[in-house]
Design a protein around this motif. Structure first.
Motif, PDB file in Angstrom:
ATOM      1  N   PRO A 189     -16.355   6.834   2.123  1.00 20.39           N
ATOM      2  CA  PRO A 189     -14.984   6.808   1.600  1.00 20.39           C
ATOM      3  C   PRO A 189     -14.289   5.492   1.942  1.00 20.39           C
ATOM      4  CG  PRO A 189     -15.429   8.883   2.699  1.00 20.39           C
ATOM      5  CD  PRO A 189     -16.566   7.969   3.048  1.00 20.39           C
ATOM      6  N   SER A 190     -13.307   5.126   1.112  1.00 20.35           N
ATOM      7  CA  SER A 190     -12.566   3.887   1.355  1.00 20.35           C
ATOM      8  C   SER A 190     -11.179   4.014   0.747  1.00 20.35           C
ATOM      9  CB  SER A 190     -13.306   2.701   0.728  1.00 20.35           C
ATOM     10  OG  SER A 190     -12.604   1.495   0.928  1.00 20.35           O
ATOM     11  N   ALA A 191     -10.201   3.384   1.407  1.00 20.93           N
ATOM     12  CA  ALA A 191      -8.812   3.428   0.937  1.00 20.93           C
ATOM     13  C   ALA A 191      -8.587   2.330  -0.105  1.00 20.93           C
ATOM     14  CB  ALA A 191      -7.854   3.278   2.104  1.00 20.93           C
ATOM     15  N   ILE A 192      -9.098   2.545  -1.299  1.00 23.70           N
ATOM     16  CA  ILE A 192      -8.998   1.516  -2.346  1.00 23.70           C
ATOM     17  C   ILE A 192      -7.976   1.861  -3.425  1.00 23.70           C
ATOM     18  CG2 ILE A 192     -11.379   0.723  -2.027  1.00 23.70           C
ATOM     19  CD1 ILE A 192     -12.138   2.397  -4.475  1.00 23.70           C
ATOM     20  N   GLU A 193      -7.379   3.014  -3.345  1.00 25.43           N
ATOM     21  CA  GLU A 193      -6.438   3.423  -4.394  1.00 25.43           C
ATOM     22  C   GLU A 193      -5.068   2.810  -4.140  1.00 25.43           C
ATOM     23  OE1 GLU A 193      -6.777   7.600  -5.720  1.00 25.43           O
ATOM     24  OE2 GLU A 193      -8.307   7.785  -4.146  1.00 25.43           O
ATOM     25  N   THR A 194      -5.012   1.448  -4.268  1.00 22.74           N
ATOM     26  CA  THR A 194      -3.765   0.727  -4.051  1.00 22.74           C
ATOM     27  C   THR A 194      -3.473  -0.152  -5.259  1.00 22.74           C
ATOM     28  OG1 THR A 194      -4.812  -1.217  -3.026  1.00 22.74           O
ATOM     29  CG2 THR A 194      -4.272   0.659  -1.577  1.00 22.74           C
ATOM     30  N   PRO A 195      -2.194  -0.424  -5.514  1.00 23.26           N
ATOM     31  CA  PRO A 195      -1.860  -1.294  -6.649  1.00 23.26           C
ATOM     32  C   PRO A 195      -2.479  -2.687  -6.513  1.00 23.26           C
ATOM     33  CG  PRO A 195       0.089  -0.135  -5.863  1.00 23.26           C
ATOM     34  CD  PRO A 195      -0.990   0.122  -4.853  1.00 23.26           C
ATOM     35  N   GLU A 196      -2.605  -3.198  -5.275  1.00 23.79           N
ATOM     36  CA  GLU A 196      -3.143  -4.540  -5.069  1.00 23.79           C
ATOM     37  C   GLU A 196      -4.603  -4.630  -5.509  1.00 23.79           C
ATOM     38  OE1 GLU A 196       0.376  -3.923  -2.681  1.00 23.79           O
ATOM     39  OE2 GLU A 196      -1.536  -2.819  -2.734  1.00 23.79           O
ATOM     40  N   VAL A 197      -5.402  -3.629  -5.132  1.00 22.55           N
ATOM     41  CA  VAL A 197      -6.813  -3.616  -5.519  1.00 22.55           C
ATOM     42  C   VAL A 197      -6.939  -3.527  -7.040  1.00 22.55           C
ATOM     43  CG1 VAL A 197      -8.955  -2.286  -5.441  1.00 22.55           C
ATOM     44  CG2 VAL A 197      -7.653  -2.678  -3.339  1.00 22.55           C
ATOM     45  N   LEU A 198      -6.187  -2.619  -7.633  1.00 25.38           N
ATOM     46  CA  LEU A 198      -6.255  -2.435  -9.078  1.00 25.38           C
ATOM     47  C   LEU A 198      -5.827  -3.705  -9.812  1.00 25.38           C
ATOM     48  CD1 LEU A 198      -6.784  -0.548 -11.449  1.00 25.38           C
ATOM     49  CD2 LEU A 198      -4.406   0.236 -11.266  1.00 25.38           C
ATOM     50  N   GLU A 199      -4.762  -4.340  -9.329  1.00 25.88           N
ATOM     51  CA  GLU A 199      -4.256  -5.546  -9.987  1.00 25.88           C
ATOM     52  C   GLU A 199      -5.273  -6.685  -9.893  1.00 25.88           C
ATOM     53  OE1 GLU A 199      -0.529  -8.725  -9.629  1.00 25.88           O
ATOM     54  OE2 GLU A 199      -0.492  -6.839  -8.497  1.00 25.88           O
ATOM     55  N   ASN A 200      -5.876  -6.882  -8.709  1.00 28.40           N
ATOM     56  CA  ASN A 200      -6.840  -7.965  -8.535  1.00 28.40           C
ATOM     57  C   ASN A 200      -8.072  -7.768  -9.409  1.00 28.40           C
ATOM     58  OD1 ASN A 200      -6.231 -10.127  -6.376  1.00 28.40           O
ATOM     59  ND2 ASN A 200      -5.505  -8.239  -5.418  1.00 28.40           N
ATOM     60  N   LEU A 201      -8.614  -6.558  -9.431  1.00 29.15           N
ATOM     61  CA  LEU A 201      -9.809  -6.330 -10.231  1.00 29.15           C
ATOM     62  C   LEU A 201      -9.523  -6.391 -11.730  1.00 29.15           C
ATOM     63  CD1 LEU A 201     -11.068  -5.618  -7.492  1.00 29.15           C
ATOM     64  CD2 LEU A 201     -12.400  -3.866  -8.676  1.00 29.15           C
ATOM     65  N   THR A 202      -8.304  -6.005 -12.109  1.00 32.67           N
ATOM     66  CA  THR A 202      -7.912  -6.151 -13.521  1.00 32.67           C
ATOM     67  C   THR A 202      -7.888  -7.625 -13.922  1.00 32.67           C
ATOM     68  OG1 THR A 202      -6.609  -4.111 -13.461  1.00 32.67           O
ATOM     69  CG2 THR A 202      -6.109  -5.690 -15.212  1.00 32.67           C
TER      70      THR A 202
ATOM     71  N   VAL B 140     -10.797   3.516 -13.758  1.00 34.42           N
ATOM     72  CA  VAL B 140     -11.031   4.719 -12.955  1.00 34.42           C
ATOM     73  C   VAL B 140     -11.199   4.267 -11.512  1.00 34.42           C
ATOM     74  CG1 VAL B 140     -12.595   6.630 -12.456  1.00 34.42           C
ATOM     75  CG2 VAL B 140     -12.079   6.017 -14.840  1.00 34.42           C
ATOM     76  N   ILE B 141     -10.437   4.887 -10.601  1.00 34.29           N
ATOM     77  CA  ILE B 141     -10.505   4.486  -9.205  1.00 34.29           C
ATOM     78  C   ILE B 141     -10.288   5.709  -8.308  1.00 34.29           C
ATOM     79  CG2 ILE B 141      -8.058   3.779  -9.331  1.00 34.29           C
ATOM     80  CD1 ILE B 141      -8.615   1.764  -7.115  1.00 34.29           C
ATOM     81  N   PHE B 142     -11.159   5.891  -7.333  1.00 27.27           N
ATOM     82  CA  PHE B 142     -10.973   6.917  -6.316  1.00 27.27           C
ATOM     83  C   PHE B 142     -11.717   6.485  -5.047  1.00 27.27           C
ATOM     84  CE2 PHE B 142     -14.384   8.306  -9.191  1.00 27.27           C
ATOM     85  CZ  PHE B 142     -15.470   8.445  -8.333  1.00 27.27           C
ATOM     86  N   GLY B 143     -11.169   6.912  -3.905  1.00 32.50           N
ATOM     87  CA  GLY B 143     -11.727   6.483  -2.625  1.00 32.50           C
ATOM     88  C   GLY B 143     -12.506   7.549  -1.878  1.00 32.50           C
ATOM     89  N   HIS B 144     -12.430   8.816  -2.347  1.00 31.20           N
ATOM     90  CA  HIS B 144     -13.139   9.887  -1.638  1.00 31.20           C
ATOM     91  C   HIS B 144     -13.525  10.941  -2.663  1.00 31.20           C
ATOM     92  CE1 HIS B 144     -13.332  12.182   2.459  1.00 31.20           C
ATOM     93  NE2 HIS B 144     -14.471  12.253   1.761  1.00 31.20           N
TER      94      HIS B 144
END
Length: 381
Positions: free
Chosen positions: A105-118, A57-61
């Motif tokens: 708020p933060s612009a974290i809804e990116t494939p790079e962030v999701l991939e790294n944390l996975t 689950v990921i959201f920035g705002h």
């Protein structure tokens, strides 16, 4: 690393159960108010939902998000940006989550962030699996050590308790031997005496093995011995009586006094010689030599016969090592191990050479006057 990748101020690894969200590790730079070990009612968290669908689950705002704007958890805990990745063990078990939050708020809804944390969550899961495997191995090792200790204690007690009835048999056989005259009866009595002598040797070997395993080695008590030659002659004669078909040639020349354990050195020769007459070719004599060479006592026993395979030579001094040709009644495979331990206790060395041309020769080398005590510093060097 999670904070650096996401830019969020709070990161945690959490164990998620049916009742609680439990903080395992936390990095908090926004004073969010949680510490490792803290528990939160899992029903009030988003991780409760993640434990069911096992998806990130990921959201920035949160306040502008079509789903989480009305979700109770962001309002309850006061965060705007949020990411949570399930930690799934190799067996499919859901352990918990790797998560990060911030009040802004933060612009974290990116494939790079999701991939790294996975990848981070997979690394945590792999580490948990590895730790469980290590813990299991350690428990199994402790269980095996305890089993081994109990087995050695049992062997020691059994060997000790067998001495009493064996002594009674020996004394009875000796008494009968002194009173009978019939040749056939005396032959039976001598067979009993020979068997009890062999049983006694087996029991002593078992006891020595158990002592060595339980107490840090076979005890060796060195004293000043002037008559070691007579002890070695006694052993040779004893083996001759036990193996009347064997031919034993001897050369014993020990002109000087030696600091040694007289009984143990006799036991050393008995084990080496007993091994030689058991496994050697009876058409050839077994040769025993004992002499002083360069301030060393050298005892060697040589027999002829099938050479020992090179791959087995290095295993001969380990316990329970027996020849495949020994068959039933060939011994417990402790004799050479105990011989090596006796030599070790004297600070000496033992070796074996086996060839088709020269036969098999066991050689034990012992210092004449003991080994000087080494300090911890000397041993370290």
């Amino acid at each position: 690393m999670v904070k650096r990748v996401t830019g969020l101020g709070f990161a945690a690894v959490a164990r998620v159960t049916d009742r609680y969200w439990v903080a395992c590790a936390i990095d908090d730079s926004i004073q969010y108010g949680l510490a490792p070990g803290d528990k939160v009612d899992v029903a009030t968290t988003i991780c409760h939902e993640i434990s069911q669908h096992k998806q990130p689950v990921i959201f920035g705002h949160a306040s502008e998000h079509p789903v989480f704007a009305t979700h109770p958890t962001p309002r309850l805990f006061g965060f705007e940006s949020y990411i949570s990745i399930p930690i799934i063990r190799a067996n499919g078990e859901f352990f918990g989550t790797l998560c990060a939050v911030d009040r802004t708020p933060s612009a974290i809804e990116t494939p790079e962030v999701l991939e790294n944390l996975t990848l981070f969550s997979q690394l945590i899961a792999a580490n948990l699996d590895m730790q469980d495997s290590l813990d299991l191995s350690q428990r199994e090792l402790l269980d095996e050590r305890e089993t081994s200790r109990l087995r050695d204690q049992f062997i020691a007690v059994l060997g000790h308790d067998l001495r009493t009835p064996l002594s009674a048999i020996r004394m009875s056989a000796d008494l009968i031997d002194s009173r009978v005259t019939e040749r056939s009866t005396r032959k039976l009595v001598h067979a009993i005496q020979t068997s009890t002598q062999r049983m006694g040797l087996l029991i002593e070997n078992v006891l020595d093995f158990a002592r060595g395993r339980l107490g840090g080695g076979i005890p060796v008590r060195r004293t000043h011995v002037d008559d070691l030659q007579s002890e070695l002659h006694r052993v040779i004669e004893e083996v001759r009586r036990s193996h009347p078909a064997a031919s034993i040639q001897q050369s014993i020349d020990i002109p000087t006094a030696i600091d040694c354990d007289r009984v143990r050195v006799g036991q050393l020769l008995c084990n080496l010689l007993g091994n030689a007459v058991t496994h050697g070719d009876t058409h050839f004599p077994v040769t025993v030599r004992a002499a002083v060479e360069h301030n060393l006592l050298v005892i060697s026993v040589t027999n002829q016969g099938q050479p020992i395979e090179p791959e087995r030579l290095g295993l001969l001094f380990q316990p329970y090592t027996r020849s495949e040709k020994s068959g039933y009644g060939g011994g417990l495979g402790l004799g050479l191990y105990i011989a090596a331990e006796i030599v070790k206790g004297h600070g000496g060395s033992i070796s074996v050479v086996s060839t088709a041309a020269d036969g098999t020769c066991f050689k034990a080398t012992l210092p004449l006057h003991g080994v000087p005590h080494l300090s911890d510093h000397d041993m370290a060097e």
